[in-house]
Write a protein that holds these residues in place. Sequence first.
Motif, PDB file in Angstrom:
ATOM      1  N   GLY A   1       0.807  -1.039   0.024  1.00 32.81           N
ATOM      2  CA  GLY A   1       0.054   0.092  -0.082  1.00 32.81           C
ATOM      3  C   GLY A   1       0.908   1.187  -0.068  1.00 32.81           C
ATOM      4  N   THR A   2       0.408   2.609   0.003  1.00 32.33           N
ATOM      5  CA  THR A   2       0.995   3.572   0.023  1.00 32.33           C
ATOM      6  C   THR A   2       1.421   4.021   1.573  1.00 32.33           C
ATOM      7  N   ALA A   3       1.986   5.338   1.539  1.00 35.94           N
ATOM      8  CA  ALA A   3       2.527   5.773   2.863  1.00 35.94           C
ATOM      9  C   ALA A   3       1.439   6.225   3.668  1.00 35.94           C
ATOM     10  N   GLU A   4       0.514   6.849   2.983  1.00 33.67           N
ATOM     11  CA  GLU A   4      -0.679   7.422   3.661  1.00 33.67           C
ATOM     12  C   GLU A   4      -1.684   6.092   4.160  1.00 33.67           C
ATOM     13  N   GLN A   5      -1.776   4.951   3.378  1.00 29.13           N
ATOM     14  CA  GLN A   5      -2.336   3.611   3.901  1.00 29.13           C
ATOM     15  C   GLN A   5      -1.572   3.184   5.128  1.00 29.13           C
ATOM     16  N   LEU A   6      -0.125   3.343   5.174  1.00 29.60           N
ATOM     17  CA  LEU A   6       0.462   2.615   6.213  1.00 29.60           C
ATOM     18  C   LEU A   6       0.319   3.390   7.545  1.00 29.60           C
ATOM     19  N   LYS A   7       0.250   4.927   7.069  1.00 32.91           N
ATOM     20  CA  LYS A   7       0.093   5.792   8.288  1.00 32.91           C
ATOM     21  C   LYS A   7      -1.288   5.351   9.266  1.00 32.91           C
ATOM     22  N   ASN A   8      -2.316   4.908   8.529  1.00 34.91           N
ATOM     23  CA  ASN A   8      -3.595   4.562   9.177  1.00 34.91           C
ATOM     24  C   ASN A   8      -3.619   3.241   9.476  1.00 34.91           C
ATOM     25  N   GLN A   9      -2.587   2.513   9.461  1.00 41.65           N
ATOM     26  CA  GLN A   9      -2.665   1.007  10.085  1.00 41.65           C
ATOM     27  C   GLN A   9      -2.673   0.940  11.378  1.00 41.65           C
TER      28      GLN A   9
ATOM     29  N   GLY B   1       4.234   2.805  16.797  1.00 43.57           N
ATOM     30  CA  GLY B   1       4.307   2.435  15.694  1.00 43.57           C
ATOM     31  C   GLY B   1       4.714   3.584  14.850  1.00 43.57           C
ATOM     32  N   THR B   2       4.979   4.746  15.213  1.00 41.93           N
ATOM     33  CA  THR B   2       5.765   5.753  14.287  1.00 41.93           C
ATOM     34  C   THR B   2       7.003   5.471  13.850  1.00 41.93           C
ATOM     35  N   ILE B   3       7.666   4.502  14.499  1.00 41.96           N
ATOM     36  CA  ILE B   3       9.147   4.327  13.800  1.00 41.96           C
ATOM     37  C   ILE B   3       9.074   3.724  12.621  1.00 41.96           C
ATOM     38  N   ILE B   4       7.994   2.838  12.051  1.00 39.70           N
ATOM     39  CA  ILE B   4       7.678   2.446  10.659  1.00 39.70           C
ATOM     40  C   ILE B   4       6.701   3.021  10.064  1.00 39.70           C
ATOM     41  N   GLY B   5       6.414   4.258  10.380  1.00 45.86           N
ATOM     42  CA  GLY B   5       5.558   5.232   9.395  1.00 45.86           C
ATOM     43  C   GLY B   5       3.913   5.216   9.905  1.00 45.86           C
ATOM     44  N   LEU B   6       3.486   4.834  11.094  1.00 43.31           N
ATOM     45  CA  LEU B   6       2.128   4.414  11.647  1.00 43.31           C
ATOM     46  C   LEU B   6       1.902   5.874  12.085  1.00 43.31           C
ATOM     47  N   SER B   7       0.807   6.453  12.311  1.00 45.08           N
ATOM     48  CA  SER B   7       0.375   7.699  12.793  1.00 45.08           C
ATOM     49  C   SER B   7       0.826   7.783  14.215  1.00 45.08           C
TER      50      SER B   7
ATOM     51  N   SER C   1      14.712   5.772   9.087  1.00 45.67           N
ATOM     52  CA  SER C   1      13.697   4.826   9.029  1.00 45.67           C
ATOM     53  C   SER C   1      12.663   5.165   8.113  1.00 45.67           C
ATOM     54  N   TYR C   2      11.243   5.370   8.443  1.00 45.68           N
ATOM     55  CA  TYR C   2      10.206   5.504   7.655  1.00 45.68           C
ATOM     56  C   TYR C   2      10.302   7.158   6.915  1.00 45.68           C
ATOM     57  N   ALA C   3      11.484   7.789   7.358  1.00 50.00           N
ATOM     58  CA  ALA C   3      11.482   8.973   6.687  1.00 50.00           C
ATOM     59  C   ALA C   3      11.902   9.182   5.179  1.00 50.00           C
ATOM     60  N   ASN C   4      12.298   7.989   4.788  1.00 48.24           N
ATOM     61  CA  ASN C   4      12.553   7.795   3.187  1.00 48.24           C
ATOM     62  C   ASN C   4      11.445   7.161   2.548  1.00 48.24           C
ATOM     63  N   ILE C   5      10.332   7.160   3.132  1.00 47.73           N
ATOM     64  CA  ILE C   5       9.027   6.899   1.986  1.00 47.73           C
ATOM     65  C   ILE C   5       8.171   8.227   2.044  1.00 47.73           C
ATOM     66  N   ASP C   6       7.656   8.369   0.834  1.00 50.18           N
ATOM     67  CA  ASP C   6       6.906   9.290   0.390  1.00 50.18           C
ATOM     68  C   ASP C   6       5.377   8.822   0.398  1.00 50.18           C
ATOM     69  N   GLU C   7       4.437   9.873   0.208  1.00 53.09           N
ATOM     70  CA  GLU C   7       3.177   9.375   0.267  1.00 53.09           C
ATOM     71  C   GLU C   7       2.552   8.409  -0.703  1.00 53.09           C
ATOM     72  N   GLU C   8       3.487   8.182  -1.815  1.00 48.56           N
ATOM     73  CA  GLU C   8       3.017   7.170  -2.721  1.00 48.56           C
ATOM     74  C   GLU C   8       3.643   5.984  -2.546  1.00 48.56           C
ATOM     75  N   GLY C   9       4.668   5.789  -1.536  1.00 42.48           N
ATOM     76  CA  GLY C   9       5.365   4.745  -1.382  1.00 42.48           C
ATOM     77  C   GLY C   9       6.630   4.815  -2.048  1.00 42.48           C
ATOM     78  N   GLY C  10       7.017   6.132  -2.609  1.00 41.59           N
ATOM     79  CA  GLY C  10       8.337   5.960  -3.407  1.00 41.59           C
ATOM     80  C   GLY C  10       9.531   6.414  -2.610  1.00 41.59           C
ATOM     81  N   ASP C  11      10.677   6.615  -3.007  1.00 41.04           N
ATOM     82  CA  ASP C  11      11.865   7.109  -2.491  1.00 41.04           C
ATOM     83  C   ASP C  11      11.735   8.758  -2.306  1.00 41.04           C
ATOM     84  N   VAL C  12      12.271   8.960  -0.786  1.00 38.71           N
ATOM     85  CA  VAL C  12      12.693  10.633  -0.803  1.00 38.71           C
ATOM     86  C   VAL C  12      14.028  10.365   0.119  1.00 38.71           C
ATOM     87  N   LYS C  13      14.805  11.353  -0.659  1.00 43.65           N
ATOM     88  CA  LYS C  13      16.270  11.266   0.072  1.00 43.65           C
ATOM     89  C   LYS C  13      16.128  12.114   1.353  1.00 43.65           C
ATOM     90  N   ALA C  14      16.567  11.387   2.309  1.00 38.07           N
ATOM     91  CA  ALA C  14      16.741  11.924   3.623  1.00 38.07           C
ATOM     92  C   ALA C  14      18.271  11.815   4.144  1.00 38.07           C
TER      93      ALA C  14
END
Length: 624
Positions: free
Chosen positions: A201-209, A276-282, A564-577
């Motif tokens: 799923g996307t990073a936004e969907q991951l956030k709501n898990q 769960g914030t260390i993996i991108g949860l809300s 950690s999750y900082a390298n995942i954008d809203e669409e699940g792609g890479d973000v340079k951090a």
Amino acid sequence: MIDEIFGRPSAKFKRVQCFAVALAWWLIITRGNKHGPPGIRSLSRALTAKITAWQIYVLTLTGYYLLKNFDKLIGLTPPIPFENHYTPGFYRATWVMQALDAGFWTAYPIKNKYARDLLSIVLTVYYLIFSDAANEKVRRYRLKTTVESCRVSWEKGRNPYAGAIAKLLLPKINIYKDVFVKRPAHSEYEEPVECLLLFDGTAEQLKNQKKVIYHLHGGGFTTMEPKLHEDYLLAWATQLKVPILSVNYRKAPEFPYPYALDEVFDTYYALMKSKGTIIGLSGDVVPEVVVTGDSAGGNLAAALELKLIDYPKKIKRPAGLVLTYPALDMNFASALSEDQMKLIRQVTKETATPFLYKNKKDVYQSYAGDAHKSVRANKSFVNLAQQQKVQSQQPGSPSEQGPGNKLSLTSKVLYSGDRVLPAEVLYTALMLYAGDTECDLSKDYLMSPLLAPEEKLAQFPKTYIICGEVDPLVDDTVLFGAKLRQAFRDSGRKNPEDLVEVSIIKGYSHGFLNMVPFFPEAKAPIHKLGFWMEEIFDNVLPEERNIDLNEDDYSTDEELVGESYANIDEEGGDVKAPRKKKTSAQKAWDKTNIVHPGGLVEGRQDKTKNSVIGEIKNAVVEKL
């Protein structure tokens, strides 16, 4: 043959011998008489006039084949190990595994990595055709099992050709990232824990898990990593649509017990305390977690639950455990105790799996041969119901005593020659995991969860365990399930039978989760494991696992957590951090993880060579 005559077999001399024999025959053919030595020249001339060179060639090969298999032609074929124990599909899978092991072990000494990678695949094809040669090659390597040979065997997925073929069969998911988890403040260690995050799923969907699968991979505590378990991790990710956090715990012998368990505990603690914030949860709620592990990972999963029970602070414990052929007892006893036999008889009756009990009898009979036809032996092999009746009438009878009962041999002994997990590999894994640590194997339940006291087992959550019928670790599965059920019953838990489910698969042994490419039948238990996790999530009892968030000593500050999750954008792609500079400990670990495609790690040293345990191991190997 020459070195055997002199009583000094040597791999180096065998190589010289092969070159010498080939050179001798080449000189005889090229410089000698073309019709051979005196005495057969007239026959050679006569045959040459009647048959072609091709016919002579084919007749020669056929004659060699018949001579080599002369014992089979006259009915003196030696028995084939485990010919009737495995299902046909599982046996075919072990055939492929034996060929892979033989091919990769043979090619490993080649220094050029490109040649080694390619030759590993070529030799595998060769050993698929000549399976007897593969079996003999594997047998010899296993007689001198080392951590390096285990890593070559179990990390074949690092080979670029084998890895590329395997990936063609795997599903694609949006989020597949390395995550570095910062240690809690109370931890003895500073370096972060490397993990793998998978989510379809996307990073936004991951956030709501609000659910997480916490995975601990197998590999004998000495080898493998989460990425080498993609076959079933990706299947679960697509099946459940739940994030999976798989811990790449550090391996023995470089990091012996309890280092891996401490990493697993620290990562779980961080996951709970950070919500769960260390993996991108809300971070709105503390997630529900199912802990799962196979083989060595199953040991760590059960040990994690025990460590959480012992921990003085309140931490939300897992909603359930899902264990696959777990290694739960590090004591290599040759026979089950009287109490263990009673548990096995009870669980066999309650779970309607008499075939498991019967199979041990059949294995013993295969060892005993005609000797078991005595009256005494026949009486000891009455059916399960009759035996239980006799024992209830004679509580002190010899048949009830553990070591005296033929059926009380442990699965580690009965299946010591298993084609997937032989005794040599089990013994090596135990020694390397224990290392130089001072621990009592007969009492330390964090190393052997099967030894945990009943009052601690009574606090376990819903637990599912699956194992193969002829797995050397099947006793661990059956006994642990029986002890859990007994503990739940004695503590007054509601519906204790529903809190434990043990599934034994007929004709399967160890490691089937990693055999999907050449054992499609493994997809069924993988799906079943996913269904179990889904069932646990659907029947959560949160009031039994409270968490005190006031005792939080874990920071989720991105700067402290590192990458950690900082390298995942809203669409699940890479973000340079920006990545935090690595500590000296991390750099040292990175140096030991320069992995050759053949499976070995450059610069690793076997600590057992300089330890007391290592001396014992070397002595055993020399005797073998």
